[in-house]
Scaffold this active site. Structure first.
Site, PDB file in Angstrom:
ATOM      1  N   GLY A 375     -59.770  28.634  54.257  1.00 43.07           N
ATOM      2  CA  GLY A 375     -60.265  29.364  53.105  1.00 43.07           C
ATOM      3  C   GLY A 375     -60.146  30.865  53.158  1.00 43.07           C
ATOM      4  O   GLY A 375     -60.774  31.553  52.355  1.00 43.07           O
ATOM      5  N   LYS A 378     -54.528  31.981  53.719  1.00 47.59           N
ATOM      6  CA  LYS A 378     -53.237  31.844  54.409  1.00 47.59           C
ATOM      7  C   LYS A 378     -52.163  31.333  53.452  1.00 47.59           C
ATOM      8  O   LYS A 378     -51.045  31.857  53.422  1.00 47.59           O
ATOM      9  CB  LYS A 378     -53.391  30.896  55.607  1.00 47.59           C
ATOM     10  CG  LYS A 378     -54.397  31.358  56.643  1.00 47.59           C
ATOM     11  CD  LYS A 378     -54.418  30.445  57.849  1.00 47.59           C
ATOM     12  CE  LYS A 378     -54.934  29.055  57.527  1.00 47.59           C
ATOM     13  NZ  LYS A 378     -56.361  29.057  57.109  1.00 47.59           N
ATOM     14  N   SER A 740     -68.822  32.795  77.136  1.00 49.10           N
ATOM     15  CA  SER A 740     -69.307  34.009  76.478  1.00 49.10           C
ATOM     16  C   SER A 740     -70.815  34.028  76.258  1.00 49.10           C
ATOM     17  O   SER A 740     -71.352  35.045  75.822  1.00 49.10           O
ATOM     18  CB  SER A 740     -68.599  34.178  75.121  1.00 49.10           C
ATOM     19  OG  SER A 740     -68.905  33.089  74.276  1.00 49.10           O
ATOM     20  N   LYS A 783     -67.451  36.902  65.672  1.00 44.50           N
ATOM     21  CA  LYS A 783     -68.845  36.899  66.136  1.00 44.50           C
ATOM     22  C   LYS A 783     -69.651  38.026  65.502  1.00 44.50           C
ATOM     23  O   LYS A 783     -70.805  37.834  65.103  1.00 44.50           O
ATOM     24  CB  LYS A 783     -68.864  37.009  67.653  1.00 44.50           C
ATOM     25  CG  LYS A 783     -68.272  35.802  68.377  1.00 44.50           C
ATOM     26  CD  LYS A 783     -68.232  36.005  69.879  1.00 44.50           C
ATOM     27  CE  LYS A 783     -67.631  34.791  70.577  1.00 44.50           C
ATOM     28  NZ  LYS A 783     -67.553  34.959  72.044  1.00 44.50           N
TER      29      LYS A 783
END
Length: 841
Positions: A375, A378, A740, A783
Site C-alpha cells: 500500500g 509501488k 533490536s 520504527k
C-alpha cells in the site's frame, strides 16, 4: 546378307542424344539438327530400286549435350536402320519413324555438304551355344511375364500388350533379347551396354540380371504401396472425403470452409517475423493445410500459428524509434508529484532512471525493484514510469508461481499447452517495448520437483541474454531486449538469491500521519467519491475508466478542481461533492481504524464510510441528494464500529517493569511493549510471547549484564538465586524475533528489579552486548514512524544509526526528539524515572 549393302559401306548418320535403337525395333525420332535433317533427305533421295534407299546409321552419343559429335564422340557399335516414314513439321524440323536392322561397327566419319557420313561394316556377332541361348531366352520370357504382372494397371495399353506378346512368341534368342531390352525401362547406360555387347550369350545373361533386379524393385515398391494403403489412417481418409466435400461445396456455391486458414495465412503474411519464427510458421502452415480442420491436431496447430500472428515481434534491422527518447523530465517530475505524495528519494531515483534512458536509450539499464510494505505506491510508481515513457503497461503477479512452465510455457505435446506468462504479457501489450511489472517477486516459490521458476525468470530479466529468450511453447527465440522490467517485493530477503543479485532495490517505507492525511485528501477521497456515485455530474460526463494511469490522472485532476477544500475560495462552476469529510475524521481513520505503513486499509475504511452515505442518499428524495452530507467523528463509530488499534498507542503513564520497544515488520514498524515481573523462585528466566531464538538470547544477555554489574546499577540487594524473572511481550499470537529489543529488555529488567518506573513517552531500539554497548540495528525509518504514530515524544537509537536520520520524514522529526546512545548507561539515564513508581490510576 553377307554380300548386301549392310556388309560394309558409307551411309548418312543420325546421332541420338540418349535414346537407344535395337535391331528389330521401330521407334520415332524427332530431328532438329540441320545435319540430321540433311542425312534423312540424302537417304530418301535415292531411288526406290536403289539398295541404299532409306538406309541410315543410328548411333548413340557419349555426351548428350554435344550438338556436333565427332567420330570419337560416338559409341563404336551402332544400328543400321531403315526409314519407314517421314513426317515433316515446322521448317527445319521433322519426325521420322525408323526400324533397326542389325548391329554395325563404325570405322570413320566425314562431313559432306552439311551431312555426316559414316563408314561402317557389319559387326561380328558371336551367337554362343544354342542350348545356353535357348535356356536364357526361356528365363527371360518368364521374367517378362513377372515384370508385366508387377506393373500398375495404369501402364497397360494395347500397344504394350502387342510388344510383350511379340517378345514371348519370338523364337530367335538374340532377337528376344533386343525386344526385351527395348520393352523394359532400363537406364540409358544399361541400354547402351546391351547394344555394345556382341556376344549373344553374355548379352542375354546381362539382360536376365537387369530384368531380375528390376522385378525385385517393383516387388518392393508394390509391398510398400500395399502397406501404406492398408495402414491409411481414418484421419487421412476423412481428409480425402472432406477434400471432396469442399469441391462439392465449391460447385454448389457454398462458403469456403478453409476461409479461416486463408485469413490466418494472410495475417501471418502481413507480419514481419524473424528468420527462425518465419520458418516455424511456414512449416506449421504447410502441416495445417493437410489436416482435417476439425481434428484436435489442427486446433493445436491453428492456435500455435495464431500466437505468432498476435505477438509483437522485434526485427533487429527494423528497429523503431523509442518514444522514451522524447521524455520531458519536468513533465515526469510533475506527473510523479501529482500521482504520489512524499517519497522524495524514490522520485529522485526514478527521475535519474528516466534521464539515463533519455541520454543512453540503447544502454541496458538496471533492473529496478521497488521494495516496501503493501500500500505504499509501488505499483503506481511503475505505472507512472510507463506513462512518462509513453509505453504500454502490463502487470502480472508472481505470487504462488511454483512451476517454471508458468514462466517458460508448456511444450505443445501437453493438452491445453500455452506460452508462459511473459509471452502472454507481450501479447496483451501489443508492442515490443512495454513496461512489464513483475509483482510480488518475493512470493515466488523456490525450486522443487516442478522446476525452479526463479531460474527460468532469470533468462528473461538478465539484459545480457534476454534478446533470445526461448519459450517452450513457441520453441523459437523471442527478443525481450526492448522491454523494461520492473519488480516489486515486500521482503527483500525472501527473493531468491539468483535474482536478488541482479536487482537494484529502491526502498519505499511507510507514510507519516501527515502524509496519510494528504494522500487521503488529494487522492483517495476523490477516487472513492466518484466510485460511490457521490459526484453524479462527473460520473455522467466521464467515460468508463480503461485502467490507464493517464486517464486516472485526468479524472483525479477534475475531481480536485471540483472539490471544495477547507479555507479555499469556491471555484466558479465547480461541482459540489456529495459528502464533506473533515480532517478529524481522516485522522481518526488513520490512527484508530488502521495500523499500516501504506494507505490500502485507509482507502477501504474511507470507502465504507462513503458507501453508507451513498445508501442514505439513494433512499432519500432527489432534493436531499443534491445537498452534501457531512460526516462527523461521531458517525465513524456508528458505521465502522469501535476502534481496532488503540492497544499500540503510548501508555497512559510510567510503570515499573514495562518498557516500550520498537519492532519492524513487512508492513512497517510497530510498538513492542516489554513486560517484566519478579516472583519468588530459584533464579530462572522465563520468556513468553512467542519469541524467537535471537530475542531469547537477547533477554539472557540483558539479564547477565545486569547481574554482572548489579552493584553499579543499583540492584545489588536483589537475591537473584531466590527470584524468578518472567519476561513477556504482549500479542502472544504474533511471532517476534531479532536482536533490536536488547536495550528495551535491559531497561524493563532493571526497572522491575530496582523498582524504578520507565517513562511511558519514550521508545527505544538497539542491540545490547554483555559489556553494555549498544549496537546498530535496521529499519530505523519504519520504527521511528511507528513511534510517531503512537504519540511517542522521545526515541532512543544507537549512535551508529545516526546515518539513518536523513531518511526520517521531516514531519516526524518535528514532533520527536531523537537520542543517539552508545552505552546502556545512557539509555537508563534517559528512560528510568528518578523516583519509584506509584500506583497508576
Amino acid at each position: 546378307m553377307s554380300n548386301g549393302p549392310l556388309a560394309a559401306g558409307v551411309l548418312p548418320l543420325l546421332p541420338l542424344r540418349s535414346a537407344v535403337l535395337f535391331p528389330g525395333v521401330s521407334m520415332p525420332i524427332d530431328l532438329a539438327r540441320p545435319a540430321s535433317v540433311e542425312a534423312v533427305r540424302r537417304a530418301t533421295h535415292h531411288g526406290h530400286r536403289d539398295e541404299l534407299h532409306n538406309l541410315v546409321i543410328v548411333a548413340v552419343q557419349r555426351d548428350p549435350m554435344n550438338d556436333q559429335p565427332g567420330f570419337e564422340d560416338l559409341h563404336p557399335i551402332a544400328t543400321a536402320t531403315r526409314i519407314v516414314q517421314v513426317l515433316r513439321g515446322l521448317p527445319g524440323r521433322m519426325t521420322v519413324i525408323v526400324r533397326g536392322l542389325e548391329r554395325v561397327r563404325l570405322d570413320g566419319l566425314e562431313r559432306v555438304e552439311g551431312c555426316d557420313l559414316v563408314r561402317y561394316q557389319r559387326a561380328a556377332v558371336s551367337p554362343g551355344g544354342s542350348a545356353m541361348l535357348t535356356a536364357l531366352a526361356g528365363v527371360l520370357r518368364d521374367l517378362v511375364k513377372r515384370h508385366e504382372s508387377l506393373l500398375p494397371a495404369s501402364r497397360a495399353s494395347q500397344q504394350r500388350q502387342e510388344s510383350v506378346q511379340e517378345a514371348l512368341d519370338e523364337r530367335d534368342a538374340a532377337r528376344v533379347g533386343d525386344l526385351v531390352a527395348n520393352l523394359v525401362e532400363f537406364e540409358t547406360l544399361d541400354r547402351v551396354a546391351l547394344l555394345q555387347q556382341l556376344d549373344g550369350g553374355e548379352r542375354l545373361r546381362k539382360l536376365v540380371e537387369l530384368l531380375a533386379q528390376r522385378c525385385n524393385e517393383l516387388e518392393v515398391k508394390r509391398d510398400i504401396d500395399r502397406s501404406v494403403r492398408e495402414h491409411l489412417s481414418r484421419h487421412e481418409q476423412e481428409a480425402v472425403l472432406r477434400h471432396k466435400l469442399r469441391a462439392i461445396q465449391a460447385e454448389l456455391g457454398d462458403d469456403d470452409p478453409d476461409s479461416w486458414l486463408d485469413e490466418l495465412a494472410e495475417r501471418l503474411d502481413q507480419k514481419i517475423l524473424p528468420e527462425q519464427a518465419q520458418l516455424a510458421v511456414d512449416r506449421e502452415l504447410a502441416r495445417l493445410e493437410r489436416m482435417n480442420p476439425q481434428s484436435s491436431e489442427a486446433v493445436i496447430s491453428r492456435t500455435y500459428c495464431e500466437w505468432f500472428a498476435d505477438l509483437p515481434w522485434l526485427i533487429p534491422e527494423r528497429r523503431v524509434d523509442d518514444p522514451g527518447l522524447d521524455v520531458n523530465l519536468e513533465d515526469a517530475r510533475a506527473r510523479l508529484e501529482a500521482d504520489h505524495h512524499g517519497l522524495d528519494k524514490v522520485k529522485k531515483r526514478v527521475l535519474e532512471y528516466l534521464a539515463v534512458r533519455r541520454l543512453a536509450p540503447n544502454q541496458r539499464g538496471p533492473l529496478l525493484c521497488f521494495a516496501g510494505p503493501p500500500g505504499v505506491g509501488k505499483t503506481t510508481l511503475a505505472q507512472s514510469i510507463a506513462a512518462t515513457l509513453g509505453r504500454e503497461f502490463v502487470r502480472f503477479s508472481l505470487g504462488g508461481v511454483r512451476d517454471d512452465a508458468e514462466i517458460r510455457g508448456h511444450r505443445r505435446t501437453y493438452v491445453g499447452a500455452l506460452p508462459g506468462r511473459l509471452i502472454q504479457a507481450m501479447k496483451k501489450a501489443g508492442t515490443h517495448n512495454p513496461v512489464i511489472l513483475l509483482d510480488e517477486l518475493d512470493k515466488l516459490s523456490g525450486a522443487d520437483l516442478r522446476g525452479d521458476p526463479a531460474s527460468a525468470l532469470l533468462e528473461a530479466l538478465d539484459p545480457e541474454q534476454n534478446d533470445a529468450f526461448e519459450d517452450h511453447y513457441l520453441n523459437v527465440p523471442y527478443d525481450f531486449s526492448q522491454v523494461i522490467f520492473i519488480c516489486t517485493a515486500n521482503e527483500v530477503g525472501a527473493i531468491p538469491a539468483v535474482l536478488r543479485d541482479r536487482l537494484e532495490f529502491i526502498y519505499l517505507s511507510g507514510y507519516t500521519l501527515e502524509e496519510k492525511l494528504q494522500i487521503a485528501r488529494k487522492h483517495l477521497l476523490p477516487k472513492e467519491l466518484r466510485d460511490n456515485g457521490l459526484l453524479p455530474a462527473l460520473v455522467d460526463a466521464s467515460p468508463a475508466a480503461p485502467g490507464s494511469l493517464r486517464d486516472q490522472r485526468a479524472r483525479n485532476t477534475s475531481l480536485l478542481v471540483a472539490m471544495r477544500r477547507e479555507g479555499d475560495d469556491p471555484v466558479p462552476g465547480a461541482i459540489e461533492p456529495g459528502v464533506e469529510i473533515s480532517d478529524a475524521v481522516l485522522e481518526l481513520l488513520a490512527t484508530e481504524y488502521t495500523r499500516e505503513s501504506g494507505v490500502r486499509n485507509l482507502q477501504r475504511r474511507l470507502a465504507a464510510l462513503l458507501r453508507d452515505v451513498a445508501m442514505q442518499k439513494a433512499e432519500a428524495d432527489l432534493e436531499s441528494f443534491s445537498k452534501p452530507a457531512v460526516l462527523e467523528v461521531e458517525d465513524v463509530g456508528r458505521i465502522l464500529g469501535p476502534p481496532r488499534y488503540r492497544e499500540e498507542l503510548m501508555a497512559s503513564g510510567p510503570r515499573v517493569g514495562v518498557c516500550t520497544g520498537l519492532g519492524w515488520t513487512p508492513t512497517g514498524g510497530r510498538l513492542l511493549f516489554v513486560e517484566v515481573t519478579i516472583v519468588a523462585g530459584t533464579g530462572k528466566l522465563r520468556l513468553t510471547g512467542r519469541l524467537g531464538d535471537v530475542m531469547k538470547e537477547s533477554a539472557q544477555a540483558a539479564l547477565s549484564l545486569i547481574r554482572s554489574q548489579a552493584e553499579r546499577l543499583g540492584v545489588g540487594h536483589v537475591a537473584f538465586d531466590k527470584r524468578d524473572v518472567h519476561v513477556h511481550l504482549p500479542s502472544g499470537a504474533v511471532p517476534k524475533d531479532g536482536p533490536s529489543a536488547g536495550i528495551a529488555l535491559t531497561t524493563a529488567l532493571l526497572s522491575a528489579l530496582g523498582g524504578r518506573s520507565v517513562r511511558h513517552d519514550i521508545a527505544m531500539t538497539g542491540e545490547v552486548t554483555l559489556r553494555g554497548h549498544v549496537l546498530a540495528i535496521g529499519g530505523v525509518r519504519e520504527k521511528v514512524l511507528a513511534a510517531h504514530r503512537a504519540g511517542i515524544t522521545d526515541v532512543i537509537l544507537p549512535a551508529r544509526n545516526r546515518k539513518d536520520e536523513p531518511d526520517i520524514p521531516a514531519a516526524a522529526l518535528a514532533d520527536l526528539r531523537l537520542h543517539f546512545v552508545s552505552h546502556v548507561d545512557e539509555v537508563l539515564a534517559l528512560a528510568l524515572c528518578e523516583v519509584p513508581a506509584r500506583a497508576s490510576a
